[in-house]
Design a protein around this motif. Structure first.
Motif, mmCIF file in Angstrom:
data_model
loop_
_atom_site.group_PDB
_atom_site.id
_atom_site.type_symbol
_atom_site.label_atom_id
_atom_site.label_comp_id
_atom_site.label_asym_id
_atom_site.label_seq_id
_atom_site.Cartn_x
_atom_site.Cartn_y
_atom_site.Cartn_z
ATOM 1 N N GLY A 243 0.822 -1.107 -0.136
ATOM 2 C CA GLY A 243 -0.108 0.257 -0.413
ATOM 3 C C GLY A 243 1.185 1.028 0.298
ATOM 4 N N ASN A 244 -0.105 2.055 -0.295
ATOM 5 C CA ASN A 244 1.224 3.542 -0.439
ATOM 6 C C ASN A 244 1.371 4.255 0.645
ATOM 7 O OD1 ASN A 244 -1.447 4.233 -0.543
ATOM 8 N ND2 ASN A 244 -1.084 4.968 -2.865
ATOM 9 N N ALA A 245 0.407 4.132 1.791
ATOM 10 C CA ALA A 245 0.683 4.961 2.408
ATOM 11 C C ALA A 245 1.878 4.565 3.805
ATOM 12 C CB ALA A 245 -0.540 4.520 3.439
ATOM 13 N N TYR A 246 2.349 2.984 3.665
ATOM 14 C CA TYR A 246 3.114 2.837 4.422
ATOM 15 C C TYR A 246 4.483 2.997 3.652
ATOM 16 C CZ TYR A 246 6.778 0.055 5.442
ATOM 17 O OH TYR A 246 8.312 -0.824 5.847
ATOM 18 N N VAL A 247 4.391 3.385 2.523
ATOM 19 C CA VAL A 247 5.389 3.194 1.665
ATOM 20 C C VAL A 247 5.892 4.965 1.612
ATOM 21 C CG1 VAL A 247 6.718 3.875 -0.504
ATOM 22 C CG2 VAL A 247 5.583 1.274 0.194
ATOM 23 N N THR A 248 4.438 5.860 1.821
ATOM 24 C CA THR A 248 4.895 6.811 1.480
ATOM 25 C C THR A 248 5.437 7.513 3.178
ATOM 26 O OG1 THR A 248 3.337 7.743 0.121
ATOM 27 C CG2 THR A 248 3.547 9.309 1.362
ATOM 28 N N ALA A 249 4.449 6.964 3.960
ATOM 29 C CA ALA A 249 5.045 7.198 5.547
ATOM 30 C C ALA A 249 6.476 7.163 5.907
ATOM 31 C CB ALA A 249 4.183 6.254 6.253
ATOM 32 N N PHE A 250 6.738 5.176 5.283
ATOM 33 C CA PHE A 250 8.485 5.105 5.640
ATOM 34 C C PHE A 250 9.546 5.528 4.956
ATOM 35 C CE2 PHE A 250 11.568 2.651 3.540
ATOM 36 C CZ PHE A 250 12.625 1.996 5.089
ATOM 37 N N LEU A 251 8.996 5.923 3.562
ATOM 38 C CA LEU A 251 10.359 7.169 3.231
ATOM 39 C C LEU A 251 10.437 8.430 3.349
ATOM 40 C CD1 LEU A 251 9.357 6.226 -0.767
ATOM 41 C CD2 LEU A 251 11.407 5.624 0.770
ATOM 42 N N ASP A 252 9.574 8.998 4.064
ATOM 43 C CA ASP A 252 9.252 10.116 4.962
ATOM 44 C C ASP A 252 9.970 10.357 6.000
ATOM 45 O OD1 ASP A 252 8.121 13.317 5.283
ATOM 46 O OD2 ASP A 252 7.801 12.085 6.618
ATOM 47 N N ASN A 253 9.619 9.237 6.650
ATOM 48 C CA ASN A 253 10.773 8.916 7.987
ATOM 49 C C ASN A 253 12.066 8.934 7.365
ATOM 50 O OD1 ASN A 253 11.508 7.558 10.800
ATOM 51 N ND2 ASN A 253 9.556 8.298 10.978
ATOM 52 N N GLU A 254 12.691 8.234 6.454
ATOM 53 C CA GLU A 254 13.554 8.165 6.414
ATOM 54 C C GLU A 254 14.633 9.102 5.389
ATOM 55 O OE1 GLU A 254 15.920 5.001 7.098
ATOM 56 O OE2 GLU A 254 13.997 5.093 8.019
ATOM 57 N N ASN A 255 13.873 9.452 4.548
ATOM 58 C CA ASN A 255 14.354 10.842 3.607
ATOM 59 C C ASN A 255 13.577 11.613 3.590
ATOM 60 O OD1 ASN A 255 16.803 8.492 3.035
ATOM 61 N ND2 ASN A 255 15.223 7.218 1.770
ATOM 62 N N GLY A 256 12.483 12.237 4.354
ATOM 63 C CA GLY A 256 11.845 12.954 3.951
ATOM 64 C C GLY A 256 12.433 14.980 3.631
ATOM 65 N N LYS A 257 12.027 15.607 3.507
ATOM 66 C CA LYS A 257 12.202 16.765 3.898
ATOM 67 C C LYS A 257 10.971 17.843 3.129
ATOM 68 C CE LYS A 257 16.142 15.702 -0.399
ATOM 69 N NZ LYS A 257 16.764 16.616 -1.316
ATOM 70 N N PRO A 258 11.837 18.789 4.456
ATOM 71 C CA PRO A 258 12.916 18.564 5.681
ATOM 72 C C PRO A 258 13.345 17.149 6.693
ATOM 73 C CG PRO A 258 11.922 19.627 6.832
ATOM 74 C CD PRO A 258 10.475 19.559 5.254
ATOM 75 N N LYS A 259 13.885 16.964 6.799
ATOM 76 C CA LYS A 259 14.687 15.874 7.347
ATOM 77 C C LYS A 259 14.033 16.016 9.039
ATOM 78 C CE LYS A 259 18.249 13.434 9.604
ATOM 79 N NZ LYS A 259 17.732 12.379 9.098
ATOM 80 N N ILE A 260 13.042 14.845 9.447
ATOM 81 C CA ILE A 260 12.508 14.741 10.141
ATOM 82 C C ILE A 260 13.172 14.306 11.646
ATOM 83 C CG2 ILE A 260 12.313 12.409 10.771
ATOM 84 C CD1 ILE A 260 9.520 13.264 11.503
ATOM 85 N N GLN A 261 13.418 15.029 12.773
ATOM 86 C CA GLN A 261 14.265 15.083 13.600
ATOM 87 C C GLN A 261 13.297 14.452 14.922
ATOM 88 O OE1 GLN A 261 16.813 17.745 13.592
ATOM 89 N NE2 GLN A 261 16.183 17.738 11.470
ATOM 90 N N PRO A 262 14.354 14.601 16.283
ATOM 91 C CA PRO A 262 14.090 13.828 17.100
ATOM 92 C C PRO A 262 12.501 14.242 18.118
ATOM 93 C CG PRO A 262 16.316 13.939 16.498
ATOM 94 C CD PRO A 262 15.801 14.687 15.862
#
Length: 214
Positions: free
Chosen positions: A123-142
């Motif tokens: 599913g695209n929802a899981y892929v989108t969430a995963f990629l955002d957490n790994e490589n999203g811009k701006p980089k997600i912060q702690p």
């Protein structure tokens, strides 16, 4: 408690432990962090059965199962669990990053061989969430929890809605950020200033260390 098969449009969250690679330098610390993540996740999912999830190593996947609810109710349910997990882990000095996406999600259990279980996730929802957490811009912060705008036409309706959780969702650039760490939306700007100051202090500390040994 097993996660039953699911297919449909829903909110999906991908969350993982910040700095886990550093924790792995100490086996005891890493094992403790994994144990605390699983405990926190289990506790919250037990309290909120409309949200399902499972945890693998240092990350977790959460999704809203209840199709009777509208988007606001679904998102509120997921944010409630995300906040609970973050708050529980904060007492153990463990910080997460969490990305949420909306879209098609499919989970199926498959038992391939005795004693070996494979759980395909699509599913695209899981892929989108995963990629955002790994490589999203701006980089997600702690400590951050954010919602992507991908495939969510109604996202404009989600921010600032009355409710203890949705009124702490704020649009910033290409994401909506959920400020789980404050109790009132009026506290968000103060938190952001303190959070940004902490990064400035870290940078200044590095400069001081370099100058002392230069």
């Amino acid at each position: 408690m097993p996660v039953h098969d699911f297919h449909g449009d829903t909110f999906v969250a991908f969350t993982d432990i910040s700095g886990f690679k550093e924790m792995m330098k100490s086996e005891r610390r890493a094992v403790r962090a994994l144990d605390r993540l699983n405990r926190a996740g289990y506790n919250q999912l037990q309290q909120h059965p409309e949200v399902n999830g499972f945890f693998v190593s240092d990350c977790g996947i959460l999704f809203v199962r209840d199709n009777r609810h509208n988007l606001h109710q679904k998102l509120t349910s997921l944010l409630r669990v995300v906040q609970g997990i973050n708050e529980q882990l904060l007492h153990d000095d463990i910080i997460l990053t969490t990305s949420i996406a909306y879209g098609e999600f499919s989970y199926h259990q498959r038992l391939e061989f005795p004693g070996i279980e494979k759980n395909p996730i699509y599913g695209n929802a899981y892929v989108t969430a995963f990629l955002d957490n790994e490589n999203g811009k701006p980089k997600i912060q702690p400590g951050q929890c954010r919602i992507t705008t991908h495939n969510l036409e109604q996202v404009e309706l989600l921010a600032g809605v009355n409710g203890n959780h949705l009124n702490r969702v704020v649009k910033e650039r290409n994401h909506y950020y959920f400020y789980w760490m404050v109790n009132d939306p009026l506290q968000i700007n103060d938190f952001k200033n303190k959070y940004n100051d902490s990064y400035q202090l870290k940078y200044q500390g590095m400069l001081n260390a370099l100058k002392m040994n230069g």
